[in-house]
Design an enzyme around this catalytic site. Structure first.
Site, PDB file in Angstrom:
ATOM      1  N   LYS A 207      40.679  32.764  45.873  1.00  0.00           N
ATOM      2  CA  LYS A 207      40.649  33.176  44.458  1.00  0.00           C
ATOM      3  C   LYS A 207      41.544  32.310  43.586  1.00  0.00           C
ATOM      4  O   LYS A 207      42.286  32.802  42.746  1.00  0.00           O
ATOM      5  CB  LYS A 207      40.958  34.663  44.328  1.00  0.00           C
ATOM      6  CG  LYS A 207      39.990  35.511  45.170  1.00  0.00           C
ATOM      7  CD  LYS A 207      39.917  36.944  44.754  1.00  0.00           C
ATOM      8  CE  LYS A 207      38.834  37.712  45.504  1.00  0.00           C
ATOM      9  NZ  LYS A 207      39.081  37.914  46.921  1.00  0.00           N
ATOM     10  N   ARG A 208      41.452  31.009  43.764  1.00  0.00           N
ATOM     11  CA  ARG A 208      42.212  30.080  42.952  1.00  0.00           C
ATOM     12  C   ARG A 208      41.591  29.973  41.566  1.00  0.00           C
ATOM     13  O   ARG A 208      40.448  30.395  41.343  1.00  0.00           O
ATOM     14  CB  ARG A 208      42.260  28.712  43.633  1.00  0.00           C
ATOM     15  CG  ARG A 208      42.942  28.712  45.003  1.00  0.00           C
ATOM     16  CD  ARG A 208      44.407  29.100  44.909  1.00  0.00           C
ATOM     17  NE  ARG A 208      45.103  28.865  46.172  1.00  0.00           N
ATOM     18  CZ  ARG A 208      45.347  29.780  47.106  1.00  0.00           C
ATOM     19  NH1 ARG A 208      44.953  31.022  46.942  1.00  0.00           N
ATOM     20  NH2 ARG A 208      46.019  29.457  48.209  1.00  0.00           N
TER      21      ARG A 208
END
Lengths: 264, 264
Positions: free
Chosen positions: A93-94
């Site tokens: 979830k960058r």
């Protein structure tokens, strides 16, 4: 991995099962704790027990990072033993600006050789497009999630539009160059919401974070989200990896695959 | 670090400078490349050269992760030498559901002992609140960013409201329990946008990702975002850390501090 290969694997295995490698050192059986690399040893067991049924593996980065440098070594070793015909997802979830996004893309696509990485869309196009430059690699953008906080922003209605924010995100993302390399995270407690997500992106693959508990039922997901290419990867983590010994892990994966097979 | 301590440090140093440790192995001078841990050796030089002027250091996690386990070791060593009275920010932009968020909080707050971590708000309240349970630790939530993609979603007007999404995010976040431990990332090319962010959260500290280039001017940021407690941390990364030798790095930090001091 190409879309054609992924679809073929799904058809061959009669499965759209993704196994989440949320490997928690506190939760793995004692026998693995004696190993030099307990996380890797446990993952190896899980992969061997489930690779007949899984079309994707999804390590959750938080679990590896929490162990420091050793955690990254365990992750690297795990990536090396996942069969090449199984799709891999870095659940990270960058989401950051261009040059930082490029650095994350290098980490996950080049150094760790993942097929895909999950991304948050809040910072917009230039936080995603660096991941779309890689042929046969995928950006899996958060669309709609099934956690309680999803209502806070994802469900906000956008002015002068009939869209909620998550619909806007999905529709906008598929307008970007190379959006054929985008999948979306689509989890929801209500089938109606999943149907809206599917309407926004008819062709894209959806990664469904889980069924049961906070997620919808497998039948709901299938009914509202399947497309002509199946277009689904449904994840299960704890229900499979902590099912018990290798035989129990195998059976848990087989059971879920059989439920999928019955729908296909 | 408490808010009182942070404000005192800002007053004492007459500075609200945050130095971004975006340490790129490709860009550091050759002399450091001979060291056993080049990234740490370079960071040590930067910290020694700037600690008279910096009230915060902000390692960008992407740069450390891209080096694998060794990168995490460099980060850990760097954290150990940052003076205890300087605020530390893990620029990680994490954002995930409850139990995963808890794991990230452990990594950054317990294992690496950061004072704060940057977070993406897309998944809502339960992706942020696990970070707010720690006394004297901070969640720095993305509000408005200065990258081109910010317009894609952050500027979406919310129906039945005069708010854009970023204003909604900021106003909503400060309604959560322990929101006195929330700061916001606030970067913008236009002062008007920064003023809206400040109006949405009059008391919160803002981390301003950079001035010049894509950001506004330092004067604009000061004019539109200062509050009675200063309420600002303004970051500079490349302009300082790659200024040249230790003396040049020192001078670059001093120059920016002096511009801040003149405003205070």
């Amino acid at each position: 991995m190409t879309r054609t290969e992924l679809i073929q694997n799904i058809r061959d295995k009669e499965s759209f099962l993704c196994v989440g490698l949320d490997t928690d050192i506190q939760k793995i059986p004692d026998q693995f704790k004696k190993e030099a690399d307990p996380i890797f040893a446990f993952n190896k067991m899980v992969i061997e027990a489930t690779s007949d049924f899984a079309v994707a593996y999804k390590p959750n980065l938080a679990f590896y990072e929490s162990l420091g440098p050793k955690g990254w070594e365990s992750l690297q070793r795990t990536m090396e033993i996942i069969p090449k015909n199984i799709f891999t997802i870095a659940d990270a979830k960058r989401g950051d600006i261009g040059n930082t996004a490029e650095m994350y893309a290098k980490t996950f696509f080049e150094w760790l050789n993942f097929d895909s990485v999950t991304l948050s869309p809040y910072m917009g196009k230039d936080s995603v497009t660096p991941f779309l430059k890689y042929e046969d690699k995928w950006a899996i953008v958060l669309g709609i999630t099934s956690n309680p906080g999803a209502v806070d922003f994802q469900f906000q209605p956008i002015a002068n539009s009939s869209d909620l924010l998550f619909e806007k995100v999905i529709k906008h993302a598929i307008s970007w160059d190379n959006s054929d390399r985008i999948m979306f995270v689509a989890g929801a407690t209500r089938g109606e919401t999943l149907a809206k997500a599917r309407k926004a992106a008819p062709n894209q693959f959806f990664l469904v974070p889980g069924v049961g508990a906070q997620g919808g039922s497998l039948e709901d997901v299938w009914q509202h989200c399947k497309n002509p290419d199946i277009g689904l990867l449904v994840n299960s983590s704890r229900g499979i990896i902590y099912a018990g010994d290798e035989k129990a892990v195998h059976s848990a994966a087989e059971k879920l695959r059989n439920e999928m097979k019955a729908l296909m």
